[in-house]
Design an enzyme around this catalytic site. Sequence first.
Site: not given
Length: 735
Positions: A548, A478
Site C-alpha cells: 500500500d 483483497d
Amino acid sequence: MIIYNASTKEFHLQTQYSSYIFTVLKNNQLGHLYYGKKVQHRESFQHLMTERQRSNTSYVYEGDERFSLEILKQEYPSHGTTDYREPAFQILQENGSRITNFEYKSHDIYRGKKRLDGLPATYVESEVEADTLEIILYDALIDVEMVLSYSVFEKFNAITRAVKFRNYGKEDINLTRALSINVDFFDADFEMIHLSGAWARERYMKSRKLEQGIQSITSTRGASSPHQNPFLALKRPTTTENQGEVYGFSLVYSGNFLAQVEVDHYDVARVSMGINPFDFNWLLESGESFQTPEVVMVYSDDGLNGLSHTYHELYRKRLARGKWRDRVRPVLINNWEGTYFDFDEEKILDMAKESKDIGVELFVLDDGWFGKRDDDTSSLGDWFVDKRKLPHGITGLAEKIKELGLEFGLWFEPEMVSRLSQLYEAHPDWIIHVAERNRSHGRNQYVLDFSREEVVNHIYEMMKKILSDASISYVKWDMNRYMTEIGSLKLPANKQREVAHRYILGVYNLYERLTTEFPDVLFESCASGGGRFDPGMLYYTPQVWTSDDTDAVERLKIQYGTSLIYPISSIGAHVSAVPNHQVGRLSSLDTRANVAYFGVFGYELDITTLNAQEKEIVKRQIGFYKDNRNLLINGIFYRIESPFENDGNVTSWMVVSKNQEEALVGRYQVLSLANAGLKRLLLKGLNADFEYQIEGLDGTFYGDELMHAGLQIDLFPGEDWSTDFSSRVFKLERK
Ligand code: DGJ
C-alpha cells in the site's frame, strides 16, 4: 536427474548445477549426505556420513557408540530417539506416545510431477521437465505411512519437496507437527537472509549470522503476512549479489508458517520449514491422509542474483498459470488513491475517459462499489452493486468503460464480512470465532470461516454472478484483516487447531474454482498491499499488489527485497499522486514512473486533476512502458546497488533480454550530495562481446567494458543529481 544405487541404498538428485544426496541408514531411516554444488556421481558417498563416536550422548544400539541420531545428518527426523534437535514431524498416538519409527519401505522414480491435492505447487508442462522420487517410509507399530516426494527440475535448477501422511492404522493419530522439509548441513558458517517488515514496508532484506540455538521466522496471523515472508536463504559470509554460495528455501503456502534454522552444539545447521506447528494439530483419522505444502529449494553459487534468477524463471513459468502467465499485462489505472470511497458513475467515467486518452488500457474500480459502503465500516459480504453510486450497475458501468475502449476490472474482498452487512445479519456464525468469547475487531470486519464449504460456496456464487453478468477482465482480490479467536462452529473440539489450515485450503478452493470458471480474467492478489505476497498466491494470480506504500523512495526497498524471490512480472507497481498519501513525500513524476516501470506498471491517482503538461508526461511514460514491457516482463532482472547496504542512498537495478540484445537500467538517488564524486555503475548480464548503444549517449560501448569498467552516469548530457529523489532510466541496445 535421479540416480538410485541399490547396493549402497543411496539417492543422488542432480539438477544442472546442484547435487542432493541421501541414503538409507542402518536403522532403516533416511540419512542426509550432501546438498550443494553439483558433484559427479560415484559408486558410494558413504564417506560423507557423519557417524562418529562422541562423548556424552545417547546411542540407538547398545554397544554401538558411533550411531547416534544426534550426530547423523537426517532427511526427515523425528524427536525422541537420540536426536535432541527439533524434528520435522511429531505424531501423538492414542496412548500418549510421541515416539515413532519410520523405516524405508520402497521408492518409485518417475518422469514428471504430480499435482498436490488441494494445494498450489510448481508443475511441469511436459514430463521431461522434472523427475520425481517418492519414498515410502512406514511405521509398522501404528500402521502409518509417510511419502516423501522430491521433484528435480533439472533445467530450472530447483528441487521441490513435500510430504504426505497416510493413516492405515486402526487408531486415529494427531499430527502435532508436519513440516515440509528438513535439511541438515555439514556446518553453520552461514548468514540467514529473510524478508521481513510490516504493513507498507514489506519484505526488507535482513541478514544475520547463524548462532548456536534456534533462529526462526513465523506467521501466526492466518496469512503469510507482511511481517515475515515464507522464505529463508543461507549464504556464506562472503557471498554477494554476484558471487558465492547461497541456498534458498521457499514455501508454497499462504497461511501460518515456520522457517527455522537450528544450530547445534557441533555447529551443524538444520533448516526446517512448513506449516507453523504453533497452534496446529491435525487429527488424522484411520484411513485418511494429509498433504503438506511444497518447499522449493534452490542452490546457487552465483550469488543472490543467481538465486533470484532461478526462482524468477521457475515461478513465472511453472508456478504461475493461465492465460496471463506469459502475456504482457495491460497498463492499468486504479481509482483507490484517487477517490477512495467517494465516487459515482460520472466521476469514474470522467477518469476513464481521460485515462484512455493517455494510453491506459484497463480501468480498475476499487473498494466501495457494493452494499452501502461509503467508508470501511460496512458492507463486505454484500456483493451486489450500490445503485446510489452506480445507477446502471456494474454491468452498465463495465459496458460504458468498454465503449471507451478500455478493459474493466473490479475489486473484491471475498474472505471478509463487515459487522454491518446483510450477510453478517443472516449468518453471524459464519465467521472465525469462539463462542462466548469476545470477537476482536480489525477494520470493522470479521474473517469468514472458509474452513466451511457452504461459506466458500456462497461467496463463489455471488462472485460468479457478478463476473458472469458484466464484462470484467480483471479482479483485484483483497484481504485486509488477520485472524483472531481462531475457531470454527462447524468443527468438533479435537479439530479446532485445524481451522487456520482449513481456511487456507478454502481460499485455494475458491481461487481454483474462479480461475477455472473465468480463465480469461487477470487476477491480482492483495492483502492490505503485500500481506500475502507468497508463492501460494502466485499459483492463482500472476501478479500481486506489492504494498500500500506507493511512495517511489519507499518502493525502492520494497521492490528490491521482493525481487529476491519474486519475478518483477508479479510485482504490482503504480505511480500515485504527491504529496504521497503514505509518507507525504514530493517526488517527481519521472522518478515515480522510473521506479514503477520495474514491476507491473500502472497508475493510482485521479487523472482528471493532472494539468496538461503532466498528462503529456504520463502519456510519454505509458508509451515508454508499452515499448519496453516485453523486455521487462520476460527479461532477466539484476540487482546492482542495494538500498539496504552502504548508507542506502543509491539503488540500481536492470533488466536484460534473454538474448542480451537490449537492457533497461534504473538508477535512483534518495538525497542529493554536495560535491559528490563520480558515479560509476557496473552493469550486469550483458554479452561481453556485444557493442551497445546507450540512449542519450554518443558512441558505443562493449558489454565487457560496461560490466567491468562500468558506465559513468555523469556522462549523460545535462545529468543532474542535485535534487533529492532523482533517478534515471536508460536503455541499451545492441548496435
Ligand atoms: C487495501 C488495498 O491494499 C488497497 O489497495 C485498497 O484496495 C484498499 N484495501 C481498499 O479498501
